[in-house]
Design a protein around this motif. Sequence first.
Motif, mmCIF file in Angstrom:
data_model
loop_
_atom_site.group_PDB
_atom_site.id
_atom_site.type_symbol
_atom_site.label_atom_id
_atom_site.label_comp_id
_atom_site.label_asym_id
_atom_site.label_seq_id
_atom_site.Cartn_x
_atom_site.Cartn_y
_atom_site.Cartn_z
ATOM 1 N N ALA A 185 0.831 -1.207 0.000
ATOM 2 C CA ALA A 185 0.000 0.000 0.000
ATOM 3 C C ALA A 185 0.860 1.248 0.000
ATOM 4 C CB ALA A 185 -0.918 -0.005 1.213
ATOM 5 N N ILE A 186 1.914 1.230 0.818
ATOM 6 C CA ILE A 186 2.766 2.418 0.914
ATOM 7 C C ILE A 186 3.475 2.670 -0.414
ATOM 8 C CG2 ILE A 186 4.830 3.373 2.011
ATOM 9 C CD1 ILE A 186 3.914 1.999 4.580
ATOM 10 N N LEU A 187 3.999 1.577 -1.014
ATOM 11 C CA LEU A 187 4.684 1.713 -2.298
ATOM 12 C C LEU A 187 3.729 2.270 -3.350
ATOM 13 C CD1 LEU A 187 6.858 -1.517 -2.610
ATOM 14 C CD2 LEU A 187 7.624 0.852 -2.330
ATOM 15 N N THR A 188 2.513 1.701 -3.366
ATOM 16 C CA THR A 188 1.543 2.157 -4.363
ATOM 17 C C THR A 188 1.217 3.624 -4.164
ATOM 18 O OG1 THR A 188 0.578 -0.029 -4.242
ATOM 19 C CG2 THR A 188 -0.695 1.654 -5.379
ATOM 20 N N PHE A 189 0.985 3.977 -2.897
ATOM 21 C CA PHE A 189 0.641 5.364 -2.624
ATOM 22 C C PHE A 189 1.761 6.300 -3.063
ATOM 23 C CE2 PHE A 189 0.633 9.014 0.297
ATOM 24 C CZ PHE A 189 -0.546 9.579 -0.133
ATOM 25 N N THR A 190 3.002 5.912 -2.761
ATOM 26 C CA THR A 190 4.135 6.751 -3.148
ATOM 27 C C THR A 190 4.202 6.909 -4.667
ATOM 28 O OG1 THR A 190 5.265 5.701 -1.307
ATOM 29 C CG2 THR A 190 6.577 7.093 -2.738
ATOM 30 N N LEU A 191 4.093 5.775 -5.358
ATOM 31 C CA LEU A 191 4.190 5.819 -6.814
ATOM 32 C C LEU A 191 3.083 6.686 -7.400
ATOM 33 C CD1 LEU A 191 5.378 4.720 -9.488
ATOM 34 C CD2 LEU A 191 3.659 2.932 -9.379
#
Lengths: 261, 563
Positions: A185-191
Amino acid sequence: MIAISNIIAIFRKELQGYFTSPFAYIIVGVFWFLSGSFFISILLETSQEISLLEQQGTPYPIDAAYIFLLRFFSALGLLSLFILPILSMGLYAEERKRGTLELLATSPITNWSVAVGKLLGAIAFFTFMILPLLIYEAIAFGTADPPLQPGVPLLAHLGLILLAAAILSLGMFLSSLTDSTILAAILTFTLVLLLWIVDLLANRLPSPFSDILSHLSLLKHYNNLIQGVVDLSSLVLLMSYIILGLFLTAQSIEALRFARR
Amino acid sequence: MKTIPKPAQKYLKYLVFLGLSIAIAGLVAGFVSEKWSALPISLLVVGSLLMLVGLVFYLPQLQVVLQQRSTQVGTDAIVATLSVIIILGLINFLAVRYPSRIDLTETQLFTLSPQTQKIIGNLPQPLKVLVFDATPDPADKELLDNYRRQGDNFQYEFVDPQIKLGMVEKFGVDSAREVHLEYDERLQRLQTLSEQESLSEVSLSNGIERIIRQEQPQIYFLQGHGELSPDNSGENGLSSAESSLENAGYRVETLNLADRAEFPQDAAAIIVPAPQQELLEREVELLQDYLDEGGSLLLMFEPRTESGLEPLLEEWGVRRDSRLIIDGSIANSSLATVLVNNYGLHPITADFENGNSIYLLSEPLEVEEVEGIQATSLLRTSEQSWAESDLELEEFEFNPGSDIQGPLTIGYALNRQQTEESEDRDKLEELDSDEEESPTSEESESDSDEEESPASEESDSDSDEDESESKQDEKESRLVVFGNSRFATDGWFKQQLNGDVFLNSVKWLANTDDTSLSIRPKELKNRRLNLTVGQAGMIFWLAVFIVPAFGFAIAGWTWWRRR
């Protein structure tokens, strides 16, 4: 044909997963509360602003419905940035955690079918999430005088779903890389956040790079669609993100299949 | 890959070289012609694709050497991923390169008018729009992007005036957010953006059309009678006025009627800046004829001077008063300085609101009504001002007998329609369509007729008046008279609104303010949401309480059931 029935099977399983999960409903409840609050506050704010302008005797025509639609969908787009990574984070990471991913990877169903089915499931669930908004819109736009033409609102919804599909697709890929849903989730949000604001960065760069970077911006193309402009390049870009996400997901599962052998 | 027989695979790898050569051909063609048209781009695309396909077949051979399955799979994946990214990139490139857009908004908010599309599509040379603004406004950028989609020769740039000082120097930028045009080595200032005034298609397209047509209206300053001169700088000079006229796209020359055998035919406006000696009778007649034939004159007078222009003024019903205006409202300042913040309703003073302009040594003007002439007072002095007859006094004070109590007028704008029955608007409109036969205007006429949608009715009544007025440029005589000349001289020009008073007067006289393309401003449809309190309440309860609560309730229920 078999691929399609496989996709449908995966899609149904995925959708069922959402609809029987209390966690998903909590997300839905939060989303409904936030989007509903946005709806009513933007609606009141817009109508107040317009009545103030009317009192000042503005000579310009004002399309209250259009202005409201633009503002609400801008807010909705931003809200989706936060909600969508949560929807996509479990798509593969959950399977990996439970150890069912090997099963999926070695099953006769192609990786593509699995990815497409899962993505469709997530998109369908998001569509379900925005259904109540249609009721509020029906009430609000029903009072429009003169009546509202359906073109722009329809396109805005299509834009929202396309945006969601693009974010979910990229999120799905990131989810397939890790067994931690939070990390996914964090990676997706960052991207996605990066892709959202990339045209702000683009302004600082010299000509060809700034054009390329600003074309990658999700915000720019989403804005295009909610404003009522069907721009081929916007559709193509959002579709590209969807295809890229699907392809990378399939690739990453493919890699898994061989790595474990 | 596995289905293709070995021999075929053997040859397929040569696709790499074929693809490479085609792609290079495309690149060379593109760079040499400097035009990325369909041919070089398609060569590039086809070449790259062939190259990729070839690579896919070429690489396994390399891997045979490596004899390692996992690396083979890894490289396969990398190649495949790269090729997908490149293909997607190319598709996106083509979609941007050959844009197609459908505007679903009801009033076509994001579609440029046919006139604009035509102008931008047919630009013979590159045209550049420069916006001196460090932080581009998204709406402005959107509009400029839209223009750029219409033709390859249109470019734009947002310039940070704090960094690119060379550009600021080159374009003579005075303030932030100015918009300039550059075309064929010609530079032109278009407008200054502000909160109220954003970049609009109307001003941009008209500005572009003007710079392409190279229409630089000719302004003359009359000389030879001790007038203020644009060649001088300083107290009696008009060099600031001249340079700001040139920045605004005018050609400026001096005119000495005694030297010239012929009266200039190209004058968009003639300025008579405070003659100290009387003009010759013949000169006055020339000016009078010029004015009668639809010319434009700007007269500026120093108090207590004889100009010889009195017969001309009389014809227009203007009378100069020999008294000097004293303004009691300005504390601690020379009493002969007049502060004006009350302006008439006129295109010249339309944007001034209650801004100040300053006038040293002014005389009042009076206007009698003359049939066919429309006079608007532009500059009105305050209640505390008066016209003093006795200048020998030690201290000025108002004497009811000999002095006139303010407010007084020191500037008038007058115009006279040469056509008879000029009030009849319908007739004027007919004239309009006959008058201009250039292809663009022809199209614009028919276009504006078509767009008579009920939504734009409201704005129609406003714009019609402007149009019928401005399109009469062939036949309208315009005269602006100021009972002051100092306001435009070098020391005063940059003070407050003084420069704008002068520039706007010239603009109105030269008739360059109006728009030759009848592009309608983009406007929203006028629509309201008439929610009743009940409906708003219903949405509020539904959106904030009922629906979210429903969601949480199901969450609780499924959780309980799972247990």
